[in-house]
Scaffold this active site. Structure first.
Site, PDB file in Angstrom:
ATOM      1  N   GLY A 117     -50.556   7.476  44.308  1.00  0.00           N
ATOM      2  CA  GLY A 117     -49.487   8.469  44.303  1.00  0.00           C
ATOM      3  C   GLY A 117     -48.988   8.763  45.699  1.00  0.00           C
ATOM      4  O   GLY A 117     -49.762   9.045  46.610  1.00  0.00           O
ATOM      5  N   PHE A 129     -46.515  14.666  47.730  1.00  0.00           N
ATOM      6  CA  PHE A 129     -46.951  15.506  48.849  1.00  0.00           C
ATOM      7  C   PHE A 129     -48.408  15.238  49.208  1.00  0.00           C
ATOM      8  O   PHE A 129     -48.747  15.091  50.377  1.00  0.00           O
ATOM      9  CB  PHE A 129     -46.777  16.979  48.489  1.00  0.00           C
ATOM     10  N   VAL A 155     -50.312   2.480  37.854  1.00  0.00           N
ATOM     11  CA  VAL A 155     -51.767   2.462  37.766  1.00  0.00           C
ATOM     12  C   VAL A 155     -52.153   2.423  36.286  1.00  0.00           C
ATOM     13  O   VAL A 155     -51.752   3.287  35.507  1.00  0.00           O
ATOM     14  CB  VAL A 155     -52.364   3.707  38.436  1.00  0.00           C
ATOM     15  N   GLU A 188     -34.491  28.685  40.112  1.00  0.00           N
ATOM     16  CA  GLU A 188     -33.602  27.987  41.034  1.00  0.00           C
ATOM     17  C   GLU A 188     -32.536  27.206  40.279  1.00  0.00           C
ATOM     18  O   GLU A 188     -31.355  27.215  40.656  1.00  0.00           O
ATOM     19  CB  GLU A 188     -34.423  27.067  41.954  1.00  0.00           C
ATOM     20  N   ASP A 190     -51.212  18.135  41.916  1.00  0.00           N
ATOM     21  CA  ASP A 190     -50.938  18.531  40.537  1.00  0.00           C
ATOM     22  C   ASP A 190     -51.938  17.975  39.532  1.00  0.00           C
ATOM     23  O   ASP A 190     -52.183  18.579  38.489  1.00  0.00           O
ATOM     24  CB  ASP A 190     -49.532  18.061  40.113  1.00  0.00           C
ATOM     25  N   GLN A 230     -47.925  23.037  48.529  1.00  0.00           N
ATOM     26  CA  GLN A 230     -48.943  23.413  49.517  1.00  0.00           C
ATOM     27  C   GLN A 230     -50.371  23.038  49.109  1.00  0.00           C
ATOM     28  O   GLN A 230     -51.098  22.456  49.924  1.00  0.00           O
ATOM     29  CB  GLN A 230     -48.845  24.909  49.835  1.00  0.00           C
TER      30      GLN A 230
END
Lengths: 428, 428
Positions: free
Chosen positions: B16, B19, B84, B173, B307, B325
């Site tokens: 992956g 982030f 994967v 948003e 995640d 974060q």
């Protein structure tokens, strides 16, 4: 910027929101008519920069401009998103794919072209055209997939070879950009691949590249391409395209198979299918025949402009090339003719003003023939001056301030950092 | 920036390139290991700005960064494009979709999440998720198609209604951006449509928006959304999604059908399928269970971050939220743990540093809770200060200088011209 004309004003329908259609719509803003533009996309595509989208230098959004942005404060201009099924010239109506019927008093057909595969077997299935934004994104995706496949599979069988068919401006620009891109990317992002592994081959049926240019410029372009690692094969016809490459003629009877992971088709365009489905007189090349003022013979209220039309050249002979300038000037002329017809004036023949042609080969290398305003003679340019002329004119002709700024940013970024900007594959 | 480590260095595989994976890869640059990142895309997606791609504010390329750009001058970092298939932890091997087997000494699973439809009938088929770049482009395309259909068909049956399911940061948003966009676009580009015709509805199952935020900020966000024309329905569960809209509960037993041309699913994410196919212990929510140092229990050489992992929160209780974060900090920690293991040091528990959360509602309107460096207390911000903090941090965290410049340009352009930048639908 005009106010709304009276409700019963004449209705103009423009088919196609390319260079020609947009130019006509803009020119009609000062004519007391209601104008409706029809296109299958919501956006105008700046086709001269598609090759940069294909080679990762620009974002798709940078060369696309929403047609509806032209509508702001123009109350007499509408846009209809849809495909054109056919034109019924007797009824003065256009039928769209969803069944809508649009009646017109004047019609401007500016539907552009589709790719011409010249009947080469396998070309439509296996070669990748580069005429629409989706085409450009597909070229980009396939090129990067080539690299990734080469990483996992090793580059056997010519999987990294690219062949570009057609040595006109589109083919030359694609070949130059691809060669530069591959050198850069192989070096920076694929250190495990042998830089010698793939090749970029440009195949042209005629004896020289860049048919419309004068000899020394075409020769310069060929030298510059070769210097960048492009192999140029002239007087070479493509016999067949297959999944793994293409077959070219090599001598009178012989043919050679060239393995390639990607075949880009830049060999030519034919008129769009609207022409065929509308019972209009077509030339042998499938373009719509037009009279001296760009109206269709016997239909003074129907005009055809741009790639779809066989626009007569100033001196006779072949119709004008399928480029932006004939389309733009044709759009302006059709709008003037509609204005003249409304005021009872006589038709005026279209008179094409050659502003020149240009093609870029790579970083600080381009060829151009630019018409001098006073004498209308063509000034040949090459190298850095031609490249800067090319940059400036392309920025000038882009639609939309944001797109101009974004393209400038991407070019400046790439020029300084000598890397590519966005080179991301999205979709699919 | 490191030189190549010896050939027999330990091998780290990162699954992956989000982030978490990118943060881990960067941190491993100073550790003497060979690292291979695997991702099904060639690019890292900056997910916090996907909603702006969906609403036409940014180009897809602006929020995507080619993973291989990270490889420049890092000889010990490889990228493999592929899916994967599964992890064989006993064999210490990862199997890719094309059959490739990657052996590892250390493994970092950072495969992210897929959309969680919570078993709502029809949601997977008819609601549009917004987790990937393709999702964002699909939302954009469907929204503009709504407008065009309304022009030709006349907006009956709620075709212009949009429903956003989920009142977390993504839903808030999206709702704010959509409401602003619709007002602007209806006004400038669709003068023939009645601005009152469509509605933007935000549906949230809990009693308040923005679960993680303090009460006054959530209430402010709700007021600001309402002011922009968003209808907010709290304590409302979705029972079913269909092609023409969705059914919500209205009271104990009753339900109501709401017609809508577009249903955006922002209700939650589940762990990616790699977790399920790899015989690892999962939580009830499908996330991978990890120990205090983010290694999998009994597998000290396998880490799960971001995640996909149920990362323990500092005080216990629910695992950390599926945000950027925790993934970034988890990636750094996993890299440190690998470095420690190589030098024979003991595992160190992961300690999450809450830097705060933020969500933007629209032009000069946002909410944020920003951790103060000294005290680690959260400073609540709203309105213009929160909006500028949001802008600054998002620019800071974007990958790649060109993307930063392009996003800044698009935002500045929009702020000054108060129009949208690129809003073009490409592909499909």
């Amino acid at each position: 910027m005009s106010g709304a004309p009276p409700e019963n004003s004449p209705r103009v329908v423009i088919l196609g929101a390319g260079f020609g259609g947009i130019a006509a719509a803009r020119a009609l803003a000062s004519v007391p008519v209601h104008t409706t533009i029809v296109d299958r996309n919501y956006y105008n595509t700046f086709q001269p920069l598609l090759y940069q989208v294909a080679t990762g230098g620009l974002n798709a959004g940078d060369v696309a401009y929403p047609v509806r942005n032209l509508l702001r404060r123009r109350h007499a201009l509408d846009f209809r998103w849809g495909t054109v099924e056919r034109v019924d010239a007797d009824k003065r109506a256009v039928f769209l794919g969803d069944g809508t019927e649009l009646r017109y008093d004047f019609l401007i057909i500016a539907t552009g072209a589709t790719i011409n595969y010249f009947g080469v077997p396998g070309a439509a299935e296996h070669a990748q055209a580069i005429y629409t934004l989706d085409d450009a994104l597909a070229v980009r995706r396939r090129m990067f997939e080539q690299f990734e496949h080469a990483v996992s599979a090793g580059g056997e069988g010519g999987v990294l070879n690219v062949v570009i068919v057609g040595g006109g401006p589109t083919g030359v620009e694609m070949a130059g950009a691809l060669a530069e891109l591959r050198t850069l990317i192989l070096d920076s992002s694929y250190p495990s691949l042998d830089p010698q592994m793939g090749s970029v081959l440009l195949v042209e049926q005629k004896e020289a590249l860049l048919g419309g240019f004068e000899g020394p410029l075409a020769a310069y372009a060929q030298r510059e391409l070769t210097r960048r690692g492009v192999e140029v094969r002239l007087s070479t016809a493509v016999r067949e395209v297959s999944a793994g490459g293409l077959t070219i003629n090599s001598g009178e009877e012989a043919s050679t198979f060239l393995p390639a992971g990607l075949v880009v088709w830049a060999a030519g365009v034919a008129a769009s299918s609207v022409a065929a489905s509308s019972e209009l007189a077509l030339t042998a090349h499938g373009r719509i025949e037009v009279g001296p003022n760009l109206a269709i013979p016997g239909r003074p209220e129907v005009f055809a402009i741009g790639d779809v039309a066989a626009t007569p050249a100033p001196g006779g002979g072949h119709p004008l090339a399928q480029l932006a300038q004939p389309a733009i000037q044709g759009g302006h002329h059709a709008a003037r003719e509609i204005s003249a017809a409304l005021s009872g004036a006589q038709p005026t023949p279209f008179s094409y003003k050659d502003k020149g042609i240009m093609a870029t080969i790579g970083r600080r290398s381009a060829v151009a023939e630019i018409a001098l305003p006073a004498t209308r003679r063509l000034l040949p340019l090459r190298g850095t001056p031609a490249w800067f002329a090319w940059l400036g004119l392309h920025i000038y002709f882009l639609l939309g301030g944001r797109n101009r700024a974004a393209v400038l940013l991407n070019w400046a970024w790439r020029y300084v950092s000598w890397r590519r900007g966005p080179r991301v594959i999205v979709g699919g």
